[in-house]
Design a protein around this motif. Structure first.
Motif, PDB file in Angstrom:
ATOM      1  N   ALA A  18     -43.427 -41.453  34.127  1.00  0.00           N
ATOM      2  CA  ALA A  18     -42.775 -41.538  35.438  1.00  0.00           C
ATOM      3  C   ALA A  18     -43.817 -41.464  36.553  1.00  0.00           C
ATOM      4  N   PHE A  19     -44.789 -40.573  36.410  1.00  0.00           N
ATOM      5  CA  PHE A  19     -45.831 -40.416  37.430  1.00  0.00           C
ATOM      6  C   PHE A  19     -46.626 -41.709  37.605  1.00  0.00           C
ATOM      7  N   TYR A  20     -47.079 -42.285  36.499  1.00  0.00           N
ATOM      8  CA  TYR A  20     -47.882 -43.501  36.583  1.00  0.00           C
ATOM      9  C   TYR A  20     -47.053 -44.690  37.072  1.00  0.00           C
ATOM     10  N   THR A  21     -45.775 -44.724  36.705  1.00  0.00           N
ATOM     11  CA  THR A  21     -44.910 -45.805  37.190  1.00  0.00           C
ATOM     12  C   THR A  21     -44.722 -45.712  38.701  1.00  0.00           C
ATOM     13  N   ILE A  22     -44.425 -44.509  39.180  1.00  0.00           N
ATOM     14  CA  ILE A  22     -44.263 -44.302  40.622  1.00  0.00           C
ATOM     15  C   ILE A  22     -45.555 -44.644  41.356  1.00  0.00           C
ATOM     16  N   HIS A  23     -46.678 -44.229  40.783  1.00  0.00           N
ATOM     17  CA  HIS A  23     -47.983 -44.504  41.391  1.00  0.00           C
ATOM     18  C   HIS A  23     -48.210 -46.003  41.528  1.00  0.00           C
ATOM     19  N   SER A  24     -47.901 -46.761  40.473  1.00  0.00           N
ATOM     20  CA  SER A  24     -48.118 -48.209  40.500  1.00  0.00           C
ATOM     21  C   SER A  24     -47.180 -48.905  41.475  1.00  0.00           C
ATOM     22  N   VAL A  25     -45.916 -48.479  41.480  1.00  0.00           N
ATOM     23  CA  VAL A  25     -44.935 -49.102  42.377  1.00  0.00           C
ATOM     24  C   VAL A  25     -45.295 -48.845  43.831  1.00  0.00           C
ATOM     25  N   LEU A  26     -45.627 -47.604  44.164  1.00  0.00           N
ATOM     26  CA  LEU A  26     -45.936 -47.268  45.552  1.00  0.00           C
ATOM     27  C   LEU A  26     -47.258 -47.868  46.012  1.00  0.00           C
ATOM     28  N   ALA A  27     -48.158 -48.156  45.061  1.00  0.00           N
ATOM     29  CA  ALA A  27     -49.446 -48.755  45.424  1.00  0.00           C
ATOM     30  C   ALA A  27     -49.351 -50.274  45.587  1.00  0.00           C
ATOM     31  N   SER A  28     -48.190 -50.842  45.307  1.00  0.00           N
ATOM     32  CA  SER A  28     -48.014 -52.289  45.391  1.00  0.00           C
ATOM     33  C   SER A  28     -48.148 -52.785  46.831  1.00  0.00           C
ATOM     34  N   SER A  29     -48.979 -53.790  47.017  1.00  0.00           N
ATOM     35  CA  SER A  29     -49.161 -54.381  48.347  1.00  0.00           C
ATOM     36  C   SER A  29     -47.878 -55.051  48.831  1.00  0.00           C
ATOM     37  N   LYS A  30     -47.124 -55.648  47.897  1.00  0.00           N
ATOM     38  CA  LYS A  30     -45.874 -56.307  48.273  1.00  0.00           C
ATOM     39  C   LYS A  30     -44.868 -55.314  48.830  1.00  0.00           C
TER      40      LYS A  30
END
Length: 205
Positions: A18-30
């Motif tokens: 969950a942590f890594y998923t949230i990190h990747s989603v929130l880091a998305s430029s889009k």
């Protein structure tokens, strides 16, 4: 000793996912552009929100670690323990040095006025690996496993290893969009993760 996962260990795996998923989603430029265009959220506000969510979720994992019963999967004596301490210490040092050219206030979204776009960092640790922070985390987690020899430490390391290709992919994409040909040339000169003395960037320490 045992390799089967307990309920708490399974929950730890899910928490890291969950942590890594949230990190990747929130880091998305889009996502950043969408929220900026549709809701008028500034980069500073978004960065502060991102830092807050990351801190809360990481704190939750930290609390779980405190209450996770240690389950030995191998004995930590002799060379494995010494190497573990060495790698973990080296990882901490590299992690601190990787922040040398980064404003902590801007990174956390605390600066009232973000600094203008900086040049691509290619000196120091960035002349040896394109992702020194990730490499530092890898050494810390690997060192922790060598020192503790527990299932919990193995879970932390394996979850990180699984996430690294994903995190690196999105980071590389963002940097290529931001710096264009300069970053693509940098990709050719500097290894993506593991430092390689033969393939070292043009700017030494």
């Amino acid at each position: 000793m045992g390799w089967s996962l307990s309920t708490k260990e399974v929950f730890m795996v899910l928490s890291w996912a969950a942590f890594y998923t949230i990190h990747s989603v929130l880091a998305s430029s889009k996502l950043k552009r969408f929220l900026e265009d549709k809701w008028g959220i500034s980069k500073k506000t978004y960065r502060l929100f991102y830092s807050l969510i990351s801190s809360i979720t990481f704190l939750g994992i930290g609390i779980q670690i405190l209450y996770l019963p240690p389950k030995l999967i191998f004995e930590t004596i002799g060379i494995s323990e010494k190497l573990g301490y060495f790698m973990a210490t080296l990882g901490v040092i590299l992690g601190i040095r990787s922040f040398k050219h980064i404003s902590v206030g801007e990174f956390l979204g605390l600066n009232s006025t973000p600094s203008p776009r900086a040049d691509l960092i290619q000196s120091g640790l960035y002349a040896w690996t394109r992702h020194p922070m990730y490499f530092a985390l890898f050494l810390i987690f690997l060192g922790y496993l060598g020192v503790s020899g527990t299932m919990g430490a193995l879970i932390h390391l394996v979850c990180l290893i699984i996430y690294l290709p994903v995190g690196i992919y999105f980071e590389e994409k963002k940097m290529a969009n931001e710096f264009g040909d300069a970053y693509r040339l940098y990709q050719k000169n500097v290894p993506v993760f593991f430092p390689n003395p033969i393939k070292k960037g043009p700017k030494p320490f």
